[in-house]
Design a protein around this motif. Structure first.
Motif, mmCIF file in Angstrom:
data_model
loop_
_atom_site.group_PDB
_atom_site.id
_atom_site.type_symbol
_atom_site.label_atom_id
_atom_site.label_comp_id
_atom_site.label_asym_id
_atom_site.label_seq_id
_atom_site.Cartn_x
_atom_site.Cartn_y
_atom_site.Cartn_z
ATOM 1 N N ILE A 1 -78.488 -126.815 -50.140
ATOM 2 C CA ILE A 1 -77.697 -127.312 -51.251
ATOM 3 C C ILE A 1 -76.028 -127.961 -50.370
ATOM 4 C CG2 ILE A 1 -78.945 -126.665 -53.110
ATOM 5 C CD1 ILE A 1 -76.678 -125.577 -53.847
ATOM 6 N N ARG B 1 -83.611 -120.114 -67.454
ATOM 7 C CA ARG B 1 -82.764 -119.081 -66.363
ATOM 8 C C ARG B 1 -82.663 -119.253 -65.384
ATOM 9 N NH1 ARG B 1 -83.081 -112.697 -67.945
ATOM 10 N NH2 ARG B 1 -85.026 -112.449 -65.963
ATOM 11 N N GLU B 2 -83.952 -119.824 -64.715
ATOM 12 C CA GLU B 2 -83.642 -120.340 -63.490
ATOM 13 C C GLU B 2 -82.750 -120.784 -62.763
ATOM 14 O OE1 GLU B 2 -87.539 -120.318 -61.837
ATOM 15 O OE2 GLU B 2 -86.701 -121.326 -60.019
ATOM 16 N N ARG C 1 -68.062 -123.467 -56.719
ATOM 17 C CA ARG C 1 -68.624 -122.161 -57.709
ATOM 18 C C ARG C 1 -69.864 -122.064 -55.987
ATOM 19 N NH1 ARG C 1 -70.074 -124.078 -62.392
ATOM 20 N NH2 ARG C 1 -71.768 -124.800 -61.214
ATOM 21 N N ARG C 2 -70.271 -123.278 -55.376
ATOM 22 C CA ARG C 2 -70.879 -123.316 -54.254
ATOM 23 C C ARG C 2 -70.105 -122.984 -52.845
ATOM 24 N NH1 ARG C 2 -72.854 -128.997 -52.412
ATOM 25 N NH2 ARG C 2 -73.778 -129.182 -54.335
ATOM 26 N N HIS D 1 -67.782 -114.678 -66.640
ATOM 27 C CA HIS D 1 -68.259 -116.609 -66.585
ATOM 28 C C HIS D 1 -67.077 -117.135 -66.681
ATOM 29 C CE1 HIS D 1 -72.405 -115.137 -68.764
ATOM 30 N NE2 HIS D 1 -72.014 -115.168 -68.177
ATOM 31 N N THR E 1 -79.358 -120.455 -62.740
ATOM 32 C CA THR E 1 -79.076 -120.012 -61.687
ATOM 33 C C THR E 1 -78.572 -120.111 -60.641
ATOM 34 O OG1 THR E 1 -80.206 -117.405 -62.490
ATOM 35 C CG2 THR E 1 -79.415 -117.978 -60.360
ATOM 36 N N LEU E 2 -79.880 -121.599 -60.679
ATOM 37 C CA LEU E 2 -79.237 -122.404 -59.664
ATOM 38 C C LEU E 2 -78.102 -123.489 -60.166
ATOM 39 C CD1 LEU E 2 -82.818 -124.335 -58.750
ATOM 40 C CD2 LEU E 2 -81.647 -122.203 -57.471
ATOM 41 N N ARG E 3 -77.883 -123.647 -61.017
ATOM 42 C CA ARG E 3 -76.424 -124.145 -61.429
ATOM 43 C C ARG E 3 -75.037 -123.122 -60.872
ATOM 44 N NH1 ARG E 3 -74.218 -127.585 -61.825
ATOM 45 N NH2 ARG E 3 -74.030 -128.069 -64.173
ATOM 46 N N ALA E 4 -75.436 -122.226 -61.529
ATOM 47 C CA ALA E 4 -74.506 -121.012 -61.205
ATOM 48 C C ALA E 4 -74.205 -120.616 -59.803
ATOM 49 C CB ALA E 4 -74.771 -119.417 -62.099
ATOM 50 N N ILE E 5 -74.282 -121.408 -59.231
ATOM 51 C CA ILE E 5 -74.550 -121.239 -57.087
ATOM 52 C C ILE E 5 -74.499 -121.770 -56.470
ATOM 53 C CG2 ILE E 5 -75.938 -118.366 -57.389
ATOM 54 C CD1 ILE E 5 -78.420 -119.856 -55.691
ATOM 55 N N GLY E 6 -74.741 -122.657 -57.396
ATOM 56 C CA GLY E 6 -73.728 -123.792 -57.191
ATOM 57 C C GLY E 6 -74.467 -125.650 -56.456
ATOM 58 N N THR F 1 -68.805 -127.060 -59.948
ATOM 59 C CA THR F 1 -69.925 -127.256 -58.935
ATOM 60 C C THR F 1 -69.793 -126.439 -57.732
ATOM 61 O OG1 THR F 1 -70.998 -128.270 -60.872
ATOM 62 C CG2 THR F 1 -71.801 -127.587 -58.416
ATOM 63 N N LEU G 1 -68.154 -120.779 -64.579
ATOM 64 C CA LEU G 1 -69.641 -121.104 -65.779
ATOM 65 C C LEU G 1 -69.612 -121.471 -66.813
ATOM 66 C CD1 LEU G 1 -71.362 -118.154 -64.318
ATOM 67 C CD2 LEU G 1 -71.413 -120.156 -63.287
ATOM 68 N N ILE H 1 -74.608 -122.883 -68.185
ATOM 69 C CA ILE H 1 -74.737 -122.695 -67.468
ATOM 70 C C ILE H 1 -75.250 -120.810 -68.224
ATOM 71 C CG2 ILE H 1 -74.656 -121.403 -65.368
ATOM 72 C CD1 ILE H 1 -72.978 -123.986 -64.395
ATOM 73 N N VAL H 2 -74.306 -120.266 -69.433
ATOM 74 C CA VAL H 2 -74.310 -119.131 -69.557
ATOM 75 C C VAL H 2 -75.518 -119.076 -70.794
ATOM 76 C CG1 VAL H 2 -72.154 -117.992 -71.458
ATOM 77 C CG2 VAL H 2 -71.471 -119.743 -69.584
ATOM 78 N N PHE I 1 -72.989 -115.131 -56.499
ATOM 79 C CA PHE I 1 -72.473 -114.369 -57.793
ATOM 80 C C PHE I 1 -74.240 -113.650 -57.534
ATOM 81 C CE2 PHE I 1 -70.644 -118.240 -59.102
ATOM 82 C CZ PHE I 1 -70.177 -118.693 -60.330
ATOM 83 N N HIS J 1 -81.958 -112.157 -60.860
ATOM 84 C CA HIS J 1 -82.244 -114.323 -60.587
ATOM 85 C C HIS J 1 -82.272 -114.698 -59.545
ATOM 86 C CE1 HIS J 1 -79.623 -114.673 -65.056
ATOM 87 N NE2 HIS J 1 -80.669 -113.427 -64.960
ATOM 88 N N LEU K 1 -78.160 -118.363 -68.475
ATOM 89 C CA LEU K 1 -78.411 -117.552 -67.891
ATOM 90 C C LEU K 1 -79.029 -116.168 -68.804
ATOM 91 C CD1 LEU K 1 -75.450 -117.291 -65.595
ATOM 92 C CD2 LEU K 1 -77.649 -117.559 -64.601
#
Lengths: 235, 415
Positions: free
Chosen positions: A116, B308-309, A87-88, A55, B312-317, A84, A60, B408-409, A93, A99, B412
């Motif tokens: 996005i 959680r979804e 990460r994008r 993380h 995840t969306l935040r985690a991947i940017g 952000t 994160l 985010i953590v 991940f 997920h 998740l």
């Protein structure tokens, strides 16, 4: 500033969590360099700090103490918006529970990081289809996650993590929900993609088979690195 | 576009909850549409009732008469009455949009029945043929209306309002005596036969009102002049245009003439409009609150179920703004689809209510029940749709605030 070739540099990394009345020490001073193109496995028992380390490496979460540099940039010092974007665009991940977005097809899930980021829709579709083909799912693009097996879902997640050609992929227990044969196939896939694309992979796991296959093993215990088989070096 | 597509699919995840929210939005929209239709029906009905009940679309009187009691006053003093009005009428009747121009002579006096009962009255001398051409309506309860032709001397007739007839004990065929001060100031008396009993539609006015032919009024007041000329138009919507034309046609007249539109004479109409608008906005505010509460709850649930979804969306940017856009898109769909359903519901309900032939109790001050005919108000449909989308976007604010503040953590790891 990180040395050339170093993707992740962690210094004196510490993180505590409060769980109700109890304070949990997740990381207690981790120093680590991970180079470009490495496949590093972070191993250790549950609660050893593997997920927390990932993380923090992935921006994160923010450490209480110490620092994480990714491609030479201190992630904690970046504004949230910049983090952000990192990460994008520069990170991928993969999670134990996949997920995936359940209402999106495999193709739509994979193209999400591109959509996005403002990539034109046609190019998103093309690149997502390519990524799915790379993970062997060219025929399953229209399927939604609930129509895919666990191994297929994890491959979709890997395709999503790689579609934007990130510098590094962080995978937290990527085989945790898979049977041993599927797990071996998924790890094999990541190894081949690492070789093919030069992407750095950092995997957190307590799967002994996966640990044995890793070029570099970083073992954590009580939030500290107790073994590192090849700090900073590509396998 | 992907946000809109994803939002639509997210709404389809929990169809029952989405349907319930859409139901609330649709009901709110239909309520607004129906209320707007009722308000418009009331406005239109009241407006036409006032215009064709005696106001006319435009009034021409001397400036002195208008200024004596103000434009909104219904009575015009005899001293400032309009002389030599027939050529004026001819000119006005040639103007576009004008259906007819009728002369009025107002009378105030005392009426006495055959058995000696008396009552004060306000009356008006009218031209029945012109009134008919202007679409004026006489609510005749018994007997007959006034003859079009000017009555010969000794054959004068009167229409008594029901309340006044009751006070005088008069019925059609009876003779009553009207007394009024003439132009010279002398008190004149005239025997008139009761042709019929009418209702003005206003309870208070029914106790004092009567109508006679213009010739009879002139005979009673010993005057050739008239209080005013009322202009009836083909269509109320032409009022502004006709007003300008009439003013232009009468500019430079001697004595100076004033042309007053019905809007300046019907203060009651404006008061009713303000009252109804107040009710409409009050209802709108209630609908707003109900829809915000219902929709906010739905959107909050969709956020809570997808922690959680969203993590995840935040985690991947996915940026915070993009996450907000996703939830806003869901709110947009709820608002738009709910408003469309509500518009259709309102349309169907309007048609059904109009077909049902329901009658409403008399409005305050009126004596006759009215047929319920809700108006179709296109701008109300559009307005309600825009309002509902806006309301839903407002309802999304709290869930958005929660979604973008998610760790985010923690998200998740959320189960």
């Amino acid at each position: 500033m990180s040395a050339p070739g170093v993707v992740f540099r962690a210094r004196a990394l510490a993180r505590r969590y409060r769980m109700g009345e109890v304070e949990v020490r997740a990381l207690a001073g981790v120093d680590l360099d991970i180079g470009a193109g490495e496949l590093a496995v972070v191993a250790g028992p549950s609660g050893s700090g593997k997920s927390t380390l990932l993380h923090l490496l992935g921006g994160l979460d923010v450490a209480d103490r110490g620092s994480v540099e990714f491609e030479g940039r201190d992630l904690a010092a970046l504004p949230e918006r910049e983090r952000t974007l990192v990460r994008r665009r520069r990170l991928g991940f993969v999670f134990q529970a996949f997920h995936l977005v359940p209402v999106l097809s495999a193709l739509e899930n994979v193209e999400w990081p591109l959509r996005i980021d403002g990539v034109p829709a046609a190019e998103c579709r093309r690149r997502a289809a390519e990524a799915l083909a790379q993970v062997g799912l060219a025929e399953r693009t229209a399927h939604r996650p609930d129509r895919l097996s666990g191994g297929e879902r994890q491959r979709v997640a890997i395709a999503r993590a790689l579609v934007h050609r990130p510098a590094a992929v962080l995978a937290d227990e990527p085989t945790g929900n898979l049977d041993s044969a599927t797990a071996a196939a998924v790890v094999g896939l990541m190894e081949s993609l690492r070789r093919e694309l030069g992407t750095t992979f950092v995997l957190a796991t307590h799967d002994p088979a996966l640990v044995e296959r890793a070029g570099r093993r970083i073992r954590l215990s009580d939030g500290r690195v107790v073994e590192d088989t090849g700090a900073g070096a590509a396998p | 576009m992907i946000f809109f597509a994803l939002a639509l699919r997210n709404l389809a995840r929990n169809r029952r909850r989405t349907a319930a929210t859409l139901g609330v939005v649709a009901a709110g929209t239909a309520a607004l549409v129906l209320t707007a239709g009722f308000v418009r029906f009331s406005f239109d009905g009241l407006r036409e009732a006032m215009i064709h009940g005696g106001l006319g679309h435009l009034e021409v009187a001397t400036r002195a008469a208008v200024e004596a009691h103000g434009a909104a006053a219904l009575d015009r003093p005899l001293a400032a009455a309009l002389a030599d009005w027939r050529p004026l009428r001819e000119r006005l009747e040639r103007l576009p949009d004008v259906a007819a121009v009728g002369a009025n002579l107002q009378i105030v006096g005392l009426a006495q029945g055959a058995d000696g009962a008396s009552a004060s009255f306000v009356g008006v001398g009218v031209e029945p043929d012109r009134e008919r051409a202007m679409g004026f309506e006489t609510k005749l309860r018994r007997g007959a209306g006034l003859a079009d032709a000017a009555p010969a001397e000794g054959e004068d007739e009167v229409l008594l309002a029901a309340g006044l007839a009751a006070t005088l004990g008069a019925a059609p065929g009876d003779v009553v005596t009207l007394l009024a001060a003439g132009e010279s100031g002398m008190l004149n008396a005239l025997d008139v036969r009761v042709a019929g009993i009418l209702s003005t539609g206003v309870a208070e006015l029914d106790t004092r009102y009567l109508e006679v032919h213009l010739a009879t009024a002139g005979r009673l007041l010993e005057s050739e002049r008239v209080s005013n000329l009322l202009i009836g138009l083909d269509d109320t919507r032409a009022t502004e245009r006709a007003l300008a034309a009439a003013r232009a046609a009468l500019a430079g007249s001697d004595p100076e003439l004033a042309v007053t539109p019905w809007t300046e004479r019907a203060l009651f109409y404006e008061q009713v409009q303000n009252l109804y608008r107040g009710i409409f906005w009050f209802l709108g505010a209630i609908v707003f609150v109900l829809v915000v509460l219902a929709a906010s709850n739905t959107l909050a649930m969709t956020v809570m179920e997808r922690v959680r979804e969203l993590g995840t969306l935040r985690a991947i940017g996915t940026g915070r703004g993009q996450l907000a856009a996703l939830i806003l898109a869901e709110a947009f769909w709820l608002g738009l689809l709910g408003a469309l359903a509500g518009g259709a519901l309102g349309l169907a309900a309007t048609g059904a209510l109009n077909a049902a032939g329901l009658r409403m109790p008399p409005p305050p001050g009126a004596v006759d029940p009215i047929d319920l005919q809700l108006a179709y108000v296109p701008e109300a449909f559009a307005g309600a749709a825009i309002l509902m989308v806006g309301v839903l976007l407002v309802a999304a604010l709290a869930p958005i605030a929660r979604a973008v503040r998610l760790s985010i953590v923690e998200a998740l790891g959320h189960v």
